[in-house]
Design a protein around this motif. Structure first.
Motif, mmCIF file in Angstrom:
data_model
loop_
_atom_site.group_PDB
_atom_site.id
_atom_site.type_symbol
_atom_site.label_atom_id
_atom_site.label_comp_id
_atom_site.label_asym_id
_atom_site.label_seq_id
_atom_site.Cartn_x
_atom_site.Cartn_y
_atom_site.Cartn_z
ATOM 1 N N SER A 75 -3.018 0.407 0.970
ATOM 2 C CA SER A 75 -4.079 1.003 1.897
ATOM 3 C C SER A 75 -4.054 2.587 2.029
ATOM 4 O O SER A 75 -5.086 3.193 1.776
ATOM 5 N N ARG A 76 -2.853 3.292 2.109
ATOM 6 C CA ARG A 76 -3.047 4.846 2.196
ATOM 7 C C ARG A 76 -3.330 5.551 0.789
ATOM 8 O O ARG A 76 -4.109 6.372 0.555
ATOM 9 N N LEU A 77 -2.896 4.744 -0.180
ATOM 10 C CA LEU A 77 -3.359 5.252 -1.669
ATOM 11 C C LEU A 77 -4.960 5.202 -1.697
ATOM 12 O O LEU A 77 -5.253 6.061 -2.144
ATOM 13 N N THR A 78 -5.365 4.076 -1.413
ATOM 14 C CA THR A 78 -6.783 3.793 -1.653
ATOM 15 C C THR A 78 -7.450 4.708 -0.699
ATOM 16 O O THR A 78 -8.590 5.110 -1.298
ATOM 17 N N GLU A 79 -6.973 4.943 0.292
ATOM 18 C CA GLU A 79 -7.944 5.823 1.150
ATOM 19 C C GLU A 79 -7.825 7.370 0.816
ATOM 20 O O GLU A 79 -8.815 7.876 0.646
ATOM 21 N N LYS A 80 -6.828 7.839 0.176
ATOM 22 C CA LYS A 80 -6.732 9.317 -0.361
ATOM 23 C C LYS A 80 -7.515 9.072 -1.659
ATOM 24 O O LYS A 80 -8.100 10.360 -1.855
ATOM 25 N N ILE A 81 -7.432 8.209 -2.328
ATOM 26 C CA ILE A 81 -8.348 8.370 -3.831
ATOM 27 C C ILE A 81 -9.733 8.261 -3.295
ATOM 28 O O ILE A 81 -10.516 8.993 -3.868
ATOM 29 N N GLN A 82 -10.083 7.397 -2.312
ATOM 30 C CA GLN A 82 -11.654 7.562 -2.064
ATOM 31 C C GLN A 82 -11.928 8.956 -1.531
ATOM 32 O O GLN A 82 -13.008 9.308 -1.807
ATOM 33 N N LEU A 83 -11.204 9.350 -0.719
ATOM 34 C CA LEU A 83 -11.129 10.671 -0.005
ATOM 35 C C LEU A 83 -11.655 11.799 -1.298
ATOM 36 O O LEU A 83 -12.462 12.380 -1.127
ATOM 37 N N LEU A 84 -10.630 11.791 -2.309
ATOM 38 C CA LEU A 84 -10.642 12.550 -3.414
ATOM 39 C C LEU A 84 -11.820 12.514 -4.045
ATOM 40 O O LEU A 84 -12.473 13.783 -4.329
ATOM 41 N N VAL A 114 -4.014 15.575 -7.293
ATOM 42 C CA VAL A 114 -3.396 14.300 -7.416
ATOM 43 C C VAL A 114 -3.246 13.811 -6.261
ATOM 44 O O VAL A 114 -3.268 14.221 -4.993
ATOM 45 N N VAL A 115 -2.750 12.429 -6.305
ATOM 46 C CA VAL A 115 -2.336 11.626 -5.176
ATOM 47 C C VAL A 115 -1.092 10.903 -5.527
ATOM 48 O O VAL A 115 -0.983 10.482 -6.347
#
Length: 96
Positions: free
Chosen positions: A40-49, A9-10
């Motif tokens: 921005s941080r949610l998008t970054e972590k979702i892209q990382l995942l 999860v994020v």
């Protein structure tokens, strides 16, 4: 529920998610002071995942059910019942 099913999860940093999500072990936690920073941080972590190598994603997946186990509804209900019984044993009827 997602973690119980093996889905990393994020989540935003709150009391509940901070107790359940171990950053980079079974998902990712994000915090931000402003809405644009949060997005921005949610998008970054979702892209990382989504871009993790399969082995890394599977490592996260394997950690999820164990992490979620203490927070499943039946576990929480059992703990609450035990607390109520300690407070007033007569108030909680035992199942027959």
């Amino acid at each position: 529920e997602a973690m119980a099913c093996g889905t990393p999860v994020v989540a935003t940093v709150t009391d509940g998610s901070s107790m359940q999500v171990r950053d980079s072990e079974n998902g990712y936690l994000v915090s931000a002071e402003t809405e644009p920073a949060l997005v921005s941080r949610l998008t970054e972590k979702i892209q990382l995942l989504l871009s993790l190598p399969a082995a890394d994603y599977q490592r996260l997946q394997q950690s999820c059910p164990t992490s979620a186990e203490p927070y499943l509804l039946d576990k929480i209900a059992d703990r609450l019942t035990a607390i109520y019984q300690r407070l007033d044993p007569a108030a909680v009827a035992s199942p027959e």
